[in-house]
Scaffold this motif. Structure first.
Motif, PDB file in Angstrom:
ATOM      1  N   UNK A 191       0.816  -1.217   0.000  1.00 52.12           N
ATOM      2  CA  UNK A 191       0.000   0.000   0.000  1.00 52.12           C
ATOM      3  C   UNK A 191       0.850   1.268   0.000  1.00 52.12           C
ATOM      4  N   UNK A 192       2.100   1.166   0.415  1.00 55.67           N
ATOM      5  CA  UNK A 192       2.975   2.338   0.402  1.00 55.67           C
ATOM      6  C   UNK A 192       4.433   1.892   0.386  1.00 55.67           C
ATOM      7  N   UNK A 193       5.312   2.862   0.155  1.00 58.58           N
ATOM      8  CA  UNK A 193       6.739   2.554   0.012  1.00 58.58           C
ATOM      9  C   UNK A 193       7.400   2.398   1.377  1.00 58.58           C
ATOM     10  N   UNK A 194       8.570   1.793   1.357  1.00 53.75           N
ATOM     11  CA  UNK A 194       9.357   1.621   2.574  1.00 53.75           C
ATOM     12  C   UNK A 194      10.122   2.901   2.897  1.00 53.75           C
ATOM     13  N   UNK A 195      10.459   3.105   4.159  1.00 57.85           N
ATOM     14  CA  UNK A 195      11.347   4.231   4.488  1.00 57.85           C
ATOM     15  C   UNK A 195      12.747   3.952   3.934  1.00 57.85           C
ATOM     16  N   UNK A 196      13.591   4.974   3.831  1.00 56.86           N
ATOM     17  CA  UNK A 196      14.956   4.766   3.326  1.00 56.86           C
ATOM     18  C   UNK A 196      15.728   3.755   4.172  1.00 56.86           C
ATOM     19  N   UNK A 197      16.585   2.986   3.526  1.00 57.10           N
ATOM     20  CA  UNK A 197      17.349   1.943   4.220  1.00 57.10           C
ATOM     21  C   UNK A 197      18.125   2.482   5.414  1.00 57.10           C
ATOM     22  N   UNK A 198      18.693   3.677   5.254  1.00 55.30           N
ATOM     23  CA  UNK A 198      19.537   4.209   6.322  1.00 55.30           C
ATOM     24  C   UNK A 198      18.748   4.598   7.559  1.00 55.30           C
ATOM     25  N   UNK A 199      17.418   4.621   7.478  1.00 58.11           N
ATOM     26  CA  UNK A 199      16.593   4.949   8.637  1.00 58.11           C
ATOM     27  C   UNK A 199      16.165   3.718   9.439  1.00 58.11           C
ATOM     28  N   UNK A 200      16.409   2.524   8.905  1.00 55.21           N
ATOM     29  CA  UNK A 200      15.941   1.288   9.547  1.00 55.21           C
ATOM     30  C   UNK A 200      16.994   0.779  10.525  1.00 55.21           C
ATOM     31  N   UNK A 201      16.560   0.510  11.778  1.00 53.63           N
ATOM     32  CA  UNK A 201      17.492   0.065  12.819  1.00 53.63           C
ATOM     33  C   UNK A 201      17.423  -1.440  13.055  1.00 53.63           C
ATOM     34  N   UNK A 202      16.194  -2.007  13.123  1.00 60.17           N
ATOM     35  CA  UNK A 202      16.058  -3.438  13.388  1.00 60.17           C
ATOM     36  C   UNK A 202      14.664  -3.910  13.018  1.00 60.17           C
ATOM     37  N   UNK A 203      14.491  -5.235  13.046  1.00 57.98           N
ATOM     38  CA  UNK A 203      13.184  -5.831  12.753  1.00 57.98           C
ATOM     39  C   UNK A 203      12.755  -6.682  13.949  1.00 57.98           C
ATOM     40  N   UNK A 204      11.483  -7.076  13.952  1.00 59.43           N
ATOM     41  CA  UNK A 204      10.931  -7.856  15.051  1.00 59.43           C
ATOM     42  C   UNK A 204      11.122  -9.359  14.860  1.00 59.43           C
ATOM     43  N   UNK A 205      10.589 -10.158  15.798  1.00 56.84           N
ATOM     44  CA  UNK A 205      10.794 -11.608  15.780  1.00 56.84           C
ATOM     45  C   UNK A 205       9.805 -12.323  14.872  1.00 56.84           C
ATOM     46  N   UNK A 206      10.061 -13.590  14.650  1.00 54.71           N
ATOM     47  CA  UNK A 206       9.120 -14.507  14.018  1.00 54.71           C
ATOM     48  C   UNK A 206       8.894 -15.675  14.981  1.00 54.71           C
ATOM     49  N   UNK A 207       7.918 -16.511  14.669  1.00 50.80           N
ATOM     50  CA  UNK A 207       7.684 -17.746  15.432  1.00 50.80           C
ATOM     51  C   UNK A 207       7.812 -18.911  14.453  1.00 50.80           C
ATOM     52  N   UNK A 208       8.930 -19.619  14.475  1.00 45.25           N
ATOM     53  CA  UNK A 208       9.144 -20.695  13.501  1.00 45.25           C
ATOM     54  C   UNK A 208       8.458 -22.014  13.846  1.00 45.25           C
ATOM     55  N   UNK A 209       7.729 -22.064  14.955  1.00 43.17           N
ATOM     56  CA  UNK A 209       7.136 -23.320  15.409  1.00 43.17           C
ATOM     57  C   UNK A 209       5.916 -23.703  14.566  1.00 43.17           C
ATOM     58  N   UNK A 210       5.859 -24.973  14.190  1.00 38.93           N
ATOM     59  CA  UNK A 210       4.674 -25.566  13.559  1.00 38.93           C
ATOM     60  C   UNK A 210       4.075 -26.534  14.571  1.00 38.93           C
ATOM     61  N   UNK A 211       2.868 -26.241  15.034  1.00 41.49           N
ATOM     62  CA  UNK A 211       2.183 -27.163  15.938  1.00 41.49           C
ATOM     63  C   UNK A 211       1.439 -28.204  15.128  1.00 41.49           C
ATOM     64  N   UNK A 212       1.628 -29.475  15.434  1.00 44.97           N
ATOM     65  CA  UNK A 212       1.065 -30.546  14.603  1.00 44.97           C
ATOM     66  C   UNK A 212       0.267 -31.533  15.456  1.00 44.97           C
ATOM     67  N   UNK A 213      -0.980 -31.742  15.076  1.00 44.90           N
ATOM     68  CA  UNK A 213      -1.840 -32.782  15.654  1.00 44.90           C
ATOM     69  C   UNK A 213      -2.063 -33.844  14.588  1.00 44.90           C
ATOM     70  N   UNK A 214      -1.741 -35.081  14.922  1.00 47.14           N
ATOM     71  CA  UNK A 214      -1.895 -36.201  13.983  1.00 47.14           C
ATOM     72  C   UNK A 214      -2.983 -37.145  14.487  1.00 47.14           C
ATOM     73  N   UNK A 215      -3.912 -37.481  13.615  1.00 50.54           N
ATOM     74  CA  UNK A 215      -5.007 -38.399  13.936  1.00 50.54           C
ATOM     75  C   UNK A 215      -4.938 -39.580  12.988  1.00 50.54           C
ATOM     76  N   UNK A 216      -4.738 -40.766  13.539  1.00 48.27           N
ATOM     77  CA  UNK A 216      -4.619 -41.995  12.751  1.00 48.27           C
ATOM     78  C   UNK A 216      -5.835 -42.891  12.925  1.00 48.27           C
ATOM     79  N   UNK A 217      -6.255 -43.521  11.844  1.00 52.09           N
ATOM     80  CA  UNK A 217      -7.195 -44.628  11.981  1.00 52.09           C
ATOM     81  C   UNK A 217      -6.503 -45.752  12.745  1.00 52.09           C
ATOM     82  N   UNK A 218      -7.277 -46.696  13.233  1.00 50.53           N
ATOM     83  CA  UNK A 218      -6.689 -47.767  14.050  1.00 50.53           C
ATOM     84  C   UNK A 218      -5.765 -48.667  13.236  1.00 50.53           C
ATOM     85  N   UNK A 219      -5.899 -48.650  11.905  1.00 48.98           N
ATOM     86  CA  UNK A 219      -4.995 -49.451  11.077  1.00 48.98           C
ATOM     87  C   UNK A 219      -3.715 -48.705  10.725  1.00 48.98           C
ATOM     88  N   UNK A 220      -3.543 -47.508  11.286  1.00 48.65           N
ATOM     89  CA  UNK A 220      -2.313 -46.752  11.089  1.00 48.65           C
ATOM     90  C   UNK A 220      -2.361 -45.717   9.980  1.00 48.65           C
TER      91      UNK A 220
END
Length: 535
Positions: A191-220
């Protein structure tokens, strides 16, 4: 007499009586038979009854709007879980939101839940509907097709074993909020342009975790996979067609590389300030498919490490909670003043775009002799003339002002865009006459898989906070669930009000974060005793 005697002991009682001595042998035999028979009857009454195993069924239905170019299909997917006393439904939709914005109406949630309760007998409070937040276009009868998916899932119920795990993926996303050296923050948007590179000090975190629920039939064979991850799936595809984006491709990878008929349900996490990587790329077409393939493969890697077992624990908590709304009237006034000052700072130059671009090239190719060959400068200097040097000085002044004007106009586009968001929400606040907003929060526990939900775009730090304080090892957080109330940034991010989309496209007052995180903690505690492993 032991009430838990079995039939072998009954026969033993009779045999022993047969060899007894004395005149009352026949009476003794009868008495012993009656006593042992009573024990046998007692046994049949107290015989333990084993609880039924957890039942699950899954289904998916195509919800793609096919009026225009379609790159890949959009789906609604349903997972129905039936325990001894509780039935729960997890629905995932390839759409931007459950109401309020996009192509799903505000009546969708109520219509789907009421029909599920009326026709399938499942409590509406136990129905969770999560939007992937892809920006695809769904069909007009998405509510009908959603019910169809749930109905098919109910018809497909089978006993299951389950297991929980976590995967890792950090290559496909980035935090889109930029901390600037002046203490403010900006964000990465089309929606708009970025500020100039020389004005940027740091960026925030990410969350790399993938939560996984697995449901198996009784035959595997794998019946369903629920995976939770935090990222805006808005990369798009090269042809510009309708797409389920990154998470649609990830689910396709999972489904095609597990058992026949496996349903992969993506549950969006705290993606409010998380973009796909290279979101602003301009040197090559942006494509969601490679990113989705990586997310799918990372989920598969985690999935194959999960050991499933019988686990009948199924709990659902549903609470309505009031959060404070923001009054941003004063901030709007301040930003309008800032906008006016920026407009006043614009100054004219003799340059336009046509003349500016060639000058920029020349003065960067040869900073010392930009307007001609070096010998011309030396020739003029030898004659005591300085025309070329004065031309260069004038051009540099004009280019500097032209660049300053460009940066000012870029600031103005950011201010104008975010002012419109603030203005919209302020008008809604006035029209509503309420200083609070009601939100629906769910807590769902399936075995050791614990999930808490929120109906807005939680930023990533919120999710990281909730996970870190949870008593459960396998705790995951879903935004975009059972409604939509726009962005939900941290109190710290709201100090930047008007500087980025997350803090401008928000209806919440800063106090909301502490209140919500405390309530989420209560819900997680209420989901039951933690497993042996701690987070």
């Amino acid at each position: 007499m032991n009430k838990h005697l079995g039939s072998d002991h009954l026969f033993s009682c009779v045999a022993t009586t047969k060899v007894s001595d004395g005149g009352n042998v026949r009476v003794g035999r009868l008495l012993m038979i009656l006593m042992c028979s009573t024990a046998w009857v007692g046994l049949s009454i107290v015989q333990p009854t084993f609880a039924d195993p957890l039942m699950a069924g899954a289904a998916k239905v195509d919800i793609t709007n096919r009026d225009g170019l379609v790159n890949d299909p959009l789906f609604v997917k349903a997972l129905v879980l039936k325990g001894d006393e509780t039935t729960a439904v997890i629905i995932t939709v390839d759409a931007v939101a459950i109401g309020e914005i996009g192509h799903i109406g505000n009546d969708y949630l109520g219509k789907v839940r009421s029909r599920i309760e009326k026709e399938l007998g499942i409590e509406s409070a136990n129905v969770m509907i999560n939007a992937s937040h892809c920006h695809g276009v769904v069909c007009k009868d998405v509510d009908v097709r959603t019910f169809q998916a749930v109905k098919e899932a109910v018809e497909n119920l089978v006993p299951v074993h389950l297991g929980v795990g976590r995967g890792h993926e950090d290559r496909i996303m980035e935090n889109r909020r930029l901390k600037l050296k002046n203490g403010r923050e900006a964000d990465v948007r089309h929606a708009y342009s970025l500020p100039p590179d020389e004005e940027v000090a740091e960026v925030g975190p990410i969350d790399p975790e993938i939560g996984v629920l697995r449901l198996d039939r009784l035959d595997g064979r794998i019946l369903a996979v629920v995976y939770n991850f935090a990222m805006h799936p808005i990369q798009g595809v090269p042809n510009g067609g309708n797409t389920a984006d990154v998470t649609g491709f990830a689910s396709k990878v999972i489904e095609e590389n597990t058992s026949d008929g496996t349903i992969a349900l993506f549950v969006q996490g705290c993606a409010g300030d998380i973009n796909p990587i290279s979101y602003k790329a301009v040197v090559q077409p942006r494509s969601a498919e490679p990113l989705g393939n990586m997310l799918g493969l990372s989920t598969l890697r985690a999935l194959r490490k999960i050991q499933t077992r019988e686990d009948r624990r199924l709990h659902v908590l549903n609470e309505h909670f009031e959060l404070p709304r923001a009054d941003v009237a004063q901030r709007i006034i301040a930003m309008e003043g800032e906008r006016d000052r920026l407009v006043e700072s614009l100054r004219g130059t003799s340059l336009n775009l046509k003349t500016f671009i060639p000058l920029v090239v020349k003065y960067n190719v040869s900073a010392e002799f930009p307007s001609s060959y070096s010998h011309r400068y030396l020739h003029e200097k030898g004659l005591g003339r300085d025309g070329l040097e004065k031309l260069d000085a004038e051009n540099r002044r004009n280019m500097k002002q032209y660049v300053k004007n460009i940066y000012t106009m870029e600031q103005l586009t950011r201010i104008q865009t975010n002012l419109r968001l603030l203005g919209k929400h302020q008008a809604d606040l006035v029209d509503s006459g309420k200083r609070t907003v009601d939100v629906e929060l769910l807590g769902i526990r399936i075995g050791d898989f614990c999930l808490t939900t929120f109906p807005g775009e939680l930023t990533v730090r919120i999710g990281l906070n909730i996970k870190s304080k949870s008593p459960h090892d396998m705790t995951f957080v879903a935004g975009y669930t059972n409604g939509y109330i726009y962005y939900a940034p941290t109190a710290e991010q709201l100090k930047n009000l008007g500087g980025a989309q997350e803090d401008s496209d928000c209806i919440l007052a800063p106090e909301w974060q502490k209140l919500y995180e405390a309530k989420a903690a209560e819900i997680l505690v209420a989901l039951g005793k933690p497993s042996a492993a701690g987070r």
